[in-house]
Write an enzyme that holds these catalytic residues in place. Structure first.
Site: not given
Ligand code: OTU
Length: 651
Positions: A141, A184, A252, A282, A284, A326, A520
């Site tokens: 991913d 995760h 995941q 950051r 996630d 994020e 993506r």
């Molecule tokens: C984030 O994404 C990451 O930026 C993605 O690259 C990953 O695929 C994802 O987590 C899983 O680790 O969780 O709070 O629509 O905008 O999944 C938002 C896809 C997230 C991403 C969303 C985002």
């Protein structure tokens, strides 16, 4: 009364500290622990107080913080103290960020260290290096499925290379941003592997169920994040004969934060990276941290408590380190990731401004700023000492997640308008110059998102193919217009790798089996450095973009009104095509910059009379900070060309 409970517990914990910890010089640690302990204790109790092992877990938590502090270098501790003294340091307009994949920007971490002069050339002084930790090949991913939180992916380097990058950055006053994926792990992480082997302790790190009863209940209210490539939120594991919660891809596995051991492990990892010299982490997918039956399992109150606890703990051991949330969620929810209170309930200092990002793209598709205005007007005020990360593109898709009420207030019908946007950016709307792709269409909800590089979405790819200079210059101007907003809005602008060079879609992912079902990858380019040389050659698109952005960045850094101290006034200007706001210097409010951005393909004018009373002298003379020239002005009307922007000050 309550403080007494936490004080006596703290004394007991300190008495019991392992000798190797208590022998150290922990002066600063104790001061910070004392100051934060009541909050830490209360949060930890709130989350885990019902458990029999609450006290031993609390002990482990303090030991983890102490270990984190002890492992911090003298140099980093100096930075901590400096930043504590100047605690608003990151609100300054001096910061400008860029996000990139190591192997998209360079060959590897070593090569990235060699390429740091590029950041200085453009004016970038905060670099988010996208996930660099070990991931199984083909099930990564894009780096967000981590199999070892302490090991760097050997295809791009090792910890010594990263140290070199960190050193290069620190020498040049560039902040290093790295990811910690809290939500995760990969199914090949040691914890997952031990769980698969039947170890109960590690099965408790995740969400596992013997049959579908509970998963079915959860799924009634949980949306699908990747409905096309990873439908559902649970995956059957035949070895364990159990259903595992997998909100994102099936590989995941979601971590279970109702288990305090998970929290402590992740805190340990956060402090580990903090101690490698990372300035900003950051975090996630923070919206997903707490799962509750009957909810969407996003933005839960306990997810916020976990982040508050992380912040408090990190403030004790590594106070100079900032968090970026994020959380790509609705505007009213995003704001909560800054915390409830700037002092006693702080979460992340920085959060992605996905609302502004999506609204900007709406402006491009409609050539109209009315929804942008509406959405920004209703964006709730953020906490003090918190700032936005303002971006136009990133490594993810674009979701049009603005508030339906705003869509209605702007005079659109929600379903039809969103369909229009998806059609426009995927080039299905007649006359649209955008070359994007639809991402994760969900037939059940009608939802769809968009992928594509900034340049391709703004029409540069199509224009370059046509060779029409007018179309090319329109696309270039749109790209600059979007950046002019993120650079002046308030917050840290975050450019994306390739965007300053006009890099268009990269279609090569289609030939790679591990990427072809995730478009993506179309906007995760590899920079062609030979071509990038064109940024130095007048008359090229690369030159137009790069030199303009470089100039905008330099001007931003000189303009104190662009710092972020809740010093923005959004203006209703009676012209739907214009986005208009005033930025003022919070110490000297008379120092003002009037920002005007024309989203239309036609010239538009701003009637100064409609903004009278906003501290702008209607009869004054203006100068544009960007061009150094006075704007075209006649009879108190300021004229903007197609996609033009102004940063005006009075002279
Ligand atoms: C984030 O994404 C990451 O930026 C993605 O690259 C990953 O695929 C994802 O987590 C899983 O680790 O969780 O709070 O629509 O905008 O999944 C938002 C896809 C997230 C991403 C969303 C985002």
């Amino acid at each position: 009364m309550y403080e007494q409970v936490s004080h006596s517990l703290l004394n007991a914990i300190l008495d019991d500290l392992k000798p190797e910890i208590s022998r150290q010089d922990l002066r600063h640690f104790y001061t910070r622990l004392g100051a934060n302990f009541y909050a830490i204790y209360s949060l930890f109790f709130n989350l885990y107080g019902h458990r029999k092992d609450f006290k031993p877990q609390m002990q482990r938590l303090v030991e983890t913080m102490a270990k984190g502090y002890i492992n911090r270098s003298a140099e980093l501790e100096r930075v901590d103290i400096e930043r504590e003294l100047d605690h608003n340091w990151f609100l300054s307009q001096k910061w400008v960020g860029m996000a990139l994949y190591t192997n998209g920007f360079a060959e590897n971490l070593d090569d990235l260290a060699d390429k740091t002069p590029y950041f200085q050339e453009l004016g970038i002084n905060m670099v988010h290096i996208m996930p660099i930790l070990m991931c199984p090949a083909g099930k990564s991913d894009g780096g967000y499925a981590i199999s070892d939180f302490r090991k760097i992916d050997d295809r791009i380097g090792d910890i010594n290379d990263l140290r070199r990058v960190a050193e290069e950055f620190r020498k040049r006053d560039i902040l290093l941003v790295l990811d910690v994926v809290l939500n995760h792990t990969s199914d090949e992480h040691e914890w997952a592997e031990k769980a698969i082997m039947g170890e109960r302790r590690y099965q408790d790190y995740y969400f596992m169920f013997d049959n579908r009863e509970i998963p079915d209940m959860f799924e009634q209210s949980m949306p699908d994040i990747f409905p096309e490539s990873a439908p559902g939120n649970f995956t059957w594991n035949a070895d364990m004969q159990k259903w595992v919660m997998t909100v994102f891809h099936d590989y995941q596995w979601d971590l279970n934060y109702s288990n305090p051991e998970v929290f402590i492990e992740m805190l340990d990892i956060i402090l580990f990276w903090a101690n490698q010299g990372v300035d900003v982490l950051r975090l996630d997918a923070v919206a997903f941290l707490w799962k509750k039956i009957g909810s969407s399992c996003q933005n839960e109150r306990n997810a916020h408590l976990i982040l508050q606890l992380m912040k408090d703990c990190c403030q004790v051991s590594a106070p100079g380190v900032l968090f970026i949330a994020e959380a790509i969620v609705a505007p009213v929810e995003v704001i909560k990731y800054f915390g409830e209170d700037a002092i006693i309930a702080k979460e992340c200092e920085i959060a992605y401004n996905a609302t502004l990002m999506a609204l900007l793209w709406d402006g491009i598709a409609t050539q109209n700023a009315k929804l942008l205005y509406q959405g920004l007007k209703n964006l709730p005020d953020k906490l003090e000492r918190a700032t936005w990360l303002n971006y136009v593109r990133c490594h993810d898709d674009i979701g049009f997640g603005f508030d339906d009420n705003d869509v209605l207030a702007a005079g659109y019908e929600s379903f039809a308008h969103r369909k229009y946007l998806v059609d426009y950016f995927s080039g299905q709307f007649e006359g649209s110059p955008a070359r994007g792709m639809v991402f994760m269409r969900n037939d059940a909800t009608g939802d769809a998102r968009i992928c594509g590089s900034l340049a391709s979405l703004a029409g540069l790819e199509a224009a370059a193919e046509s060779g029409d200079p007018d179309l090319i210059s329109a696309a270039v101007n749109k790209i600059l217009l979007l950046h002019s907003v993120i650079l002046s809005f308030g917050g840290i602008p975050l450019l994306y790798n390739g965007d300053a060079l006009g890099v268009v879609n990269d279609y090569s992912y289609r030939d790679d089996d591990s990427k072809s079902n995730d478009n993506r990858w179309i906007h995760r380019p590899k920079i062609n450095w030979e071509r990038a040389e064109l940024r130095k050659k007048q008359g090229t698109v690369e030159y137009s973009l790069f030199s303009a952005l470089k100039k905008m960045i330099a001007i931003r850094k000189e303009t104190s009104a662009f710092a972020d101290f809740n010093n923005r006034e959004l203006l209703d200007v009676n012209n739907e095509h214009l986005l208009c706001f005033i930025r003022f210097n919070y110490l000297r409010p008379s120092e003002r910059v009037l920002v005007i951005a024309n989203f239309d393909a036609n010239p538009q004018y701003l009637d100064l009379d409609v903004i009278s009373g906003r501290g702008i002298n209607l009869y004054g003379q203006f100068v544009d900070l960007y061009t150094g020239r006075s704007p075209a002005q006649y009879d108190r009307r300021i004229v903007l060309q197609a996609y033009q922007f102004y940063w005006l000050t009075e002279i």
